[in-house]
Design an enzyme around this catalytic site. Structure first.
Site, short mmCIF file in Angstrom:
data_model
loop_
_atom_site.label_atom_id
_atom_site.label_comp_id
_atom_site.label_asym_id
_atom_site.label_seq_id
_atom_site.Cartn_x
_atom_site.Cartn_y
_atom_site.Cartn_z
N SER A 180 67.82 12.78 66.38
CA SER A 180 67.30 12.17 67.66
C SER A 180 68.01 13.17 68.84
O SER A 180 67.81 14.09 68.88
CB SER A 180 67.63 10.60 67.79
OG SER A 180 66.90 10.31 68.74
N ASP A 278 56.46 10.80 64.60
CA ASP A 278 57.89 9.99 64.85
C ASP A 278 57.57 8.96 65.87
O ASP A 278 57.00 8.87 66.83
CB ASP A 278 58.55 11.15 65.73
CG ASP A 278 59.90 10.87 66.28
OD1 ASP A 278 60.91 11.20 65.20
OD2 ASP A 278 60.40 10.20 67.27
N HIS A 347 61.85 7.74 62.10
CA HIS A 347 62.91 8.34 63.20
C HIS A 347 64.06 8.75 62.68
O HIS A 347 64.85 7.85 62.23
CB HIS A 347 62.96 7.73 64.51
CG HIS A 347 63.52 8.55 65.43
ND1 HIS A 347 63.18 9.45 66.03
CD2 HIS A 347 64.60 7.98 66.09
CE1 HIS A 347 64.04 9.81 67.14
NE2 HIS A 347 65.10 8.91 67.14
#
Length: 402
Positions: A180, A278, A347
């Site tokens: 991330s 995502d 994610h």
């Protein structure tokens, strides 16, 4: 400091985390936090948002991996104005005072050969995130009553200086990874890591869920461009962006914070691990609340794909195409790069054992993420895997957390 989970804790873990198989739970590895030396932090000015010392979790390598290093940036979003940064400074995202002092090493950080065959015996480090600008800022705010340290770049440097005498200075192989916001940090620091290591060291980089698109939202607004631009300006990030990239985008050098604009300037080999759908990007770039506030047409679709209308699915397919288009030059021209772009709604996939390597992990062309990354890192074969469009892949779990 390494703590192995007790039988009592094991029962609690299985109760609270039923998605873990018994085999996985037996191999839980809890690693204690190491604080960056106070002297190092003072010299560099390396402090979390609230002024606390930064920290990391280090598990020593062994056997054939004793001279190899895996550094994993922690993720956790960004703060782009004083209010959000002040709020962040009172949480685990802006202060080590509020962080867990032990972390579970799983997925790519696991020390079990069957669960992580390529990197299980490497030196593995989780770099905790407490600055709010993907370890890239270098400024400070002080109005006489409140003080905020925007020192992500210094935190990165301080952690490296702390690890060099622990063996990093003699690394033979290294992999810089992150998830991330940590995955974005990989793009920003990939080449910089080489400067600290021996000239003959092999340095490669893996970004997980860090390829954030410079894309408009459903209301045709540049929401994410505005957010990222504010992060760069507030935290003094621009000075730490790739100068070749910024010189090529003189009208708006802040755009080099986006991986798609910076990727072509990175010299070290990069592996891009991302889903084409995502979840974070779906919720915050494509359909931020500000773009769907009045009608709330996406309210249910965002948390249950099966409720999406045909029109909404078409919008998601368009976003997938936009991501593939942004990645095409890398796919076409990079001879050292790797890719795993699946069609799962997820994610971050490298830190979770269930998505990294397990019996029912997501696959593209029958390969798991761990297998694809291993083939790329050790140059066994070209590893550029792009999935077909949703809903073609039955290995995707597509569980979106509320």
């Amino acid at each position: 400091m390494v703590l192995r989970i007790s039988e009592v804790a094991l029962v609690m873990l299985l109760t609270c985390a039923p998605w873990l198989t018994y085999a996985q739970s037996q191999h839980q590895l809890l690693v204690g936090m190491t604080m960056v030396k106070n002297t190092t932090a003072k010299v560099l000015g390396a402090y979390c948002l609230d002024g606390s010392l930064p920290g990391y979790h280090f598990h020593k390598g062994f056997g054939s991996g004793a001279s190899n290093w895996l550094l994993q940036f922690e993720g956790g979003g960004w703060c782009n104005d004083l209010k959000s940064c002040r709020d962040r400074a009172t949480t685990r995202r802006g202060s080590t005072r509020y962080m867990t002092k032990v972390e579970n090493f799983s997925g790519i950080l696991s020390n079990n050969e069957s669960l992580n065959p390529e990197f299980y015996n490497w030196n593995r480090v989780k770099l905790r995130y407490c600055d709010g600008a993907s370890f890239a800022g270098d400024s400070k705010y002080d109005d006489g009553t409140s003080l905020l340290y925007f020192r992500g770049q210094k935190i990165w440097q301080a952690m490296i200086h702390d690890l060099l005498p622990k063996g990093l200075a003699n690394a033979e192989k290294a992999l810089l990874s992150g998830c991330s916001a940590g995955g974005l940090a990989v793009f920003l620091h990939c080449d910089n890591l080489s400067k600290y290591l021996p000239k003959d060291a092999t340095v490669k980089c893996l970004s997980d869920a860090g390829f954030f698109l410079d894309a408009k939202d459903i209301a045709n607004r540049d929401t994410i461009r505005s957010v990222f631009g504010d992060v760069v300006t507030l935290q003094g990030v621009e000075q730490n962006l790739d100068p070749k990239c910024t010189s090529s985008l003189v009208d708006d050098p802040k755009l080099c914070f986006f991986p798609q604009h910076a990727l072509s300037y990175i010299k070290n080999p990069v592996f891009v691990l991302n889903t084409a759908y995502d979840v974070w990007q779906f919720h915050n770039i494509l359909v931020p609340s500000s773009a769907d506030r009045r009608q709330q047409e996406w309210k249910y679709c965002k948390y249950d794909i099966t409720t999406c209308t045909d029109s909404q699915i078409d919008t998601l397919q368009d976003y997938r195409q936009e991501m593939l288009k942004a990645l095409y030059p890398f796919y076409k021209h990079s001879t050292s790069g790797g890719m795993f772009i699946n069609s799962c709604f997820a994610h971050c996939q490298s830190e979770s054992q269930g998505t990294w390597l397990d019996v029912d992990s997501p696959r593209v062309r029958k390969q798991t993420i761990a297998e694809a990354v291993g083939d790329w890192y050790f140059e066994r074969k070209e590893s550029k895997l792009v999935d077909c469009a949703y809903p073609c892949n039955p290995s995707c779990k597509n569980i979106i957390p509320a």
